[in-house]
Design an enzyme around this catalytic site. Structure first.
Site, PDB file in Angstrom:
ATOM      1  N   GLU A 367     -23.286  -1.464  85.534  1.00 30.61           N
ATOM      2  CA  GLU A 367     -21.909  -1.851  85.184  1.00 30.61           C
ATOM      3  C   GLU A 367     -20.885  -0.854  85.718  1.00 30.61           C
ATOM      4  O   GLU A 367     -19.850  -1.237  86.261  1.00 30.61           O
ATOM      5  CB  GLU A 367     -21.777  -1.989  83.670  1.00 30.61           C
ATOM      6  CG  GLU A 367     -22.695  -3.011  83.042  1.00 30.61           C
ATOM      7  CD  GLU A 367     -22.687  -4.356  83.754  1.00 30.61           C
ATOM      8  OE1 GLU A 367     -21.700  -4.701  84.418  1.00 30.61           O
ATOM      9  OE2 GLU A 367     -23.691  -5.064  83.644  1.00 30.61           O
ATOM     10  N   HIS A 454     -25.959 -13.346  91.841  1.00 29.41           N
ATOM     11  CA  HIS A 454     -27.093 -12.589  91.321  1.00 29.41           C
ATOM     12  C   HIS A 454     -28.369 -12.901  92.098  1.00 29.41           C
ATOM     13  O   HIS A 454     -29.304 -12.093  92.119  1.00 29.41           O
ATOM     14  CB  HIS A 454     -27.304 -12.899  89.841  1.00 29.41           C
ATOM     15  CG  HIS A 454     -26.173 -12.423  88.983  1.00 29.41           C
ATOM     16  ND1 HIS A 454     -25.030 -13.165  88.788  1.00 29.41           N
ATOM     17  CD2 HIS A 454     -26.009 -11.284  88.281  1.00 29.41           C
ATOM     18  CE1 HIS A 454     -24.211 -12.499  87.994  1.00 29.41           C
ATOM     19  NE2 HIS A 454     -24.778 -11.349  87.671  1.00 29.41           N
TER      20      HIS A 454
END
Length: 681
Positions: A367, A454
């Site tokens: 993140e 992804h």
């Protein structure tokens, strides 16, 4: 990062607001052209050029470089041939040990932001411009031709954006702000547009920050991307660790830009409450103790800060010494984690039943790395650049895990293996062979830009593993890997440390908001050449690792492979024109790494398009000149498109060498092209 139904990560450009660990939906993006080999400008010596390594700058040194670049931006714009209505805005400056600077600019036109107008200028210590990397090939004359008068009202653009959000499953979408007028250049030709940001919530409860670009002349949607990027004391995942705290015991790390960790207590907005206590012991290693997730998040932020500072010389996400902050216990049974630019923070859910917080070390690093990408290359979170964005977070999530050297959470090439979102003990993603998760792709193909970021991240993750460790079977820290290649040829790894340096330097000095796989290859080769020389083993391994995922060719070879899942296809997708009733033309595939004779059932894939009427003769010519007739078409009264697979008994022919597809029109009234040609062994 990724889970089965949910998984989402972000958006970008200078506009990235946030990114998520798991996919919540499918990002849209057009298919890209086949990656070319790309010729990188680089040093020609074979010894390492340590002067090309990034220099560690203090916040004040970085600020001074930015001030100098800002003072000289008008002269730079003139030197680059920009028009009088164009202005440069300095976004970041990176400096090498030898004094070379890489200045990243954004652009405005007649006062409007130019999205896709970002560029990186590399200058020597003496001030000589050495290279310029642009996000768009559009010329100054094309930009000058843009009218800044809109035909569509902002309200119509906002309505279009809300419709796009709801079509993507965001029933709780709301208009956060009025559309802003921009020049959209990321797709090629510049045009006046509106950018609308849609807020509210996505379908899984993740905050929404959908950026929708609308044509200001027609009202048509041009592009969209999601700007929320998602990604895990006495911690649950990393054992007992040392945390830097302050005051009368609160989770503020004064040694790392005053990074703070807050408790949202299942809320979904605001900062929450700063974790504090009567002693300096945090958590008990179980999810039932609210402090445990905080300890994991605080520890992950500290290790990620240290990694970027000590390995890459970057102090903080922005490089300015300012810390972000973490929020844990977001929502109720929220199975995700995300980075958000708007708060400059990481946020973590507690997982199914609030029993498995997503605060593992590689998740935290994933993140925070979205924040680094946002503040450097700004890779658009859609299409191929979105896959590269997501892969970058996986790459540095892995790098931080190895860097931390934590005995409870040892370094590996598995993403999210500790948080068990799948419920069966398997990780979210595998870097040695991404397709092991059942969805991600091992290699590049022409439509990869149209799938969720992804999963399109797979080839870049695979590239990083191959460059670090090489192909084939091996065991690292007790984990077994077996990495294949799309061309069936081996790759020799150069070590993870060198692979990390190459990717980071390319991210910060060569990538732009629109970088795709082909441009990523060019950028990393340029960096490898600058660091080690173009005749070095490192440079060759970078090229080989890209070729092994079907991007470009190996040095000295001419293969253009694609990967059907077993690494046995050799393909040429270069379009070759076939003349009307002319001589035969050929399209070639060079087969290497195959010993002995070709198999008895050699399959030949053909994709040929031509116009009305035609009499085609199509032959396959083996390396020794042997010919196999594939088609002898009769005259047709309509278009005769050949897109099929032929099986040829070629066992008497040597596999290695140049195989040719020979096509000739023997009837007047025909013209066309060979679109692709492949051999399957």
């Amino acid at each position: 990062m990724r889970s089965t139904p949910s998984r989402r990560t972000t958006a970008t450009g200078a506009l990235i607001a946030a990114a998520a660990l798991l996919a919540v939906g499918v990002q849209t993006g057009s298919a890209s052209a086949a990656p070319d080999a790309g010729t990188a400008k680089a040093a020609t010596t074979s010894t390492a050029n340590h002067g090309a390594l990034t220099k560690q700058l203090s916040p004040s040194q970085r600020a001074e470089l930015i001030r100098e670049a800002t003072a000289g931006r008008a002269a730079t714009a003139e030197k680059l041939g920009l028009g009088p209505q164009e202005k440069l805005v300095v976004r970041d400056v990176v400096q090498d040990n030898d004094g070379t600077t890489h200045t990243r600019y954004e652009r405005t036109f007649d006062g409007l932001p130019v999205l896709g107008g970002d560029l990186v200028v590399q200058e020597s210590k003496a001030g000589t411009t050495e290279s310029v990397v642009k996000a768009s090939p559009a010329t100054a004359s094309q930009l000058k031709a843009v009218s800044t008068t809109a035909d569509v009202a902002p309200a119509a653009a906002q309505k279009q954006a809300l419709g796009a959000a709801k079509a993507a499953g965001s029933d709780k979408a709301v208009a956060d702000q009025a559309p802003r007028k921009v020049v959209w250049m990321a797709s090629g030709t510049p045009q006046l547009a509106y950018e609308t940001v849609v807020g509210g919530l996505q379908e899984d409860g993740t905050p929404n920050a959908l950026h929708v670009i609308t044509d200001a002349t027609t009202g048509a949607k041009l592009y969209e991307w999601q700007a929320i990027e998602t990604g895990v004391g006495n911690t649950e995942y990393s054992g007992q660790v040392t945390l830097n705290t302050s005051g009368a015991y609160n989770l503020t790390d004064t040694t790392r830009g005053n990074h703070k960790t807050y408790n949202l207590n299942h809320g979904t907005s605001g900062t929450g409450t700063l974790f504090s206590g009567s002693d300096d012991v945090w958590g008990d290693g179980t999810a039932s103790n609210p402090e445990t997730a905080a300890a994991d998040a605080h520890y992950g932020a500290a290790e990620t800060w240290d990694y970027y500072k000590n390995v890459h010389g970057r102090t903080g996400i922005k490089g300015n010494g300012v810390g972000a902050y973490s929020r844990v216990h977001y929502g109720n049974s929220y199975v995700n984690a995300f980075w958000d630019d708007s708060c400059f923070c990481m946020t973590y859910g507690d997982g199914y039943g609030n029993a498995a917080p997503l605060t593992a070390l590689d998740v935290a690093a994933h993140e925070m790395s979205h924040g680094v990408t946002s503040n450097t290359a700004g890779l658009n979170y859609s299409g191929e650049s979105g896959g590269l964005n997501e892969a970058t977070s996986d790459i540095f999530g892995t790098a931080v895990e190895f860097y931390a050297n934590n005995s409870t959470d040892k370094g590996d090439y598995l993403i999210g293996e500790k948080i068990d979102i799948n419920g069966d003990g398997t990780p979210l993603r595998y870097q040695d062979k991404p397709s092991r998760d059942g969805i991600s792709k091992d290699s590049w193909y022409s439509g990869i830009g149209s799938i969720d970021v992804h999963y399109s991240s797979g080839p870049a993750n695979h590239f990083f593993y191959l460059l670090s460790e090489g192909s084939g079977a091996k065991t690292i820290n007790g984990v077994s890997y077996n990495s294949p290649t799309s061309d069936g040829l081996p790759v020799t790894g150069i070590g993870r440390d060198k692979a990390e340096q190459i990717w980071f330097k390319a991210l910060t000095t060569k990538f732009t908001s629109t970088t795709n796989y082909a441009a990523a290859r060019t950028g990393t080769l340029a960096v490898a050449g600058a660091l080690y020389g173009t005749s070095s083993a490192e440079y060759k391994s970078v090229a080989d690792a890209w070729a092994a995922i079907n991007v470009g060719t190996r040095p000295g070879g001419n293969t253009d492979p694609t990967d059907p899942g077993d690494g046995t296809v050799f393909q040429n997708t270069t379009t070759v024109a076939i003349p009307d009733h002319g001589s035969a033309v050929t399209s070639s595939v060079n087969v290497t790494g195959r010993s002995g004779k070709a198999p008895s059932a050699l399959k030949v894939g053909v994709d040929i398009t031509h116009s009305w009427r035609g009499d085609l003769v199509i032959d396959l010519v083996a390396p020794d000149g042997g010919t196999f007739r594939l088609k002898n078409a009769s005259i047709g009264d309509s278009a005769d498109n050949v897109k099929t697979t032929y099986t040829v008994n070629a066992s008497s022919k040597t596999a290695n060498g140049t195989w040719k597809l020979k096509v000739q029109d023997v009837y007047s009234g025909y013209s066309g092209k060979i679109n692709s040609f492949k051999l399957t062994f």
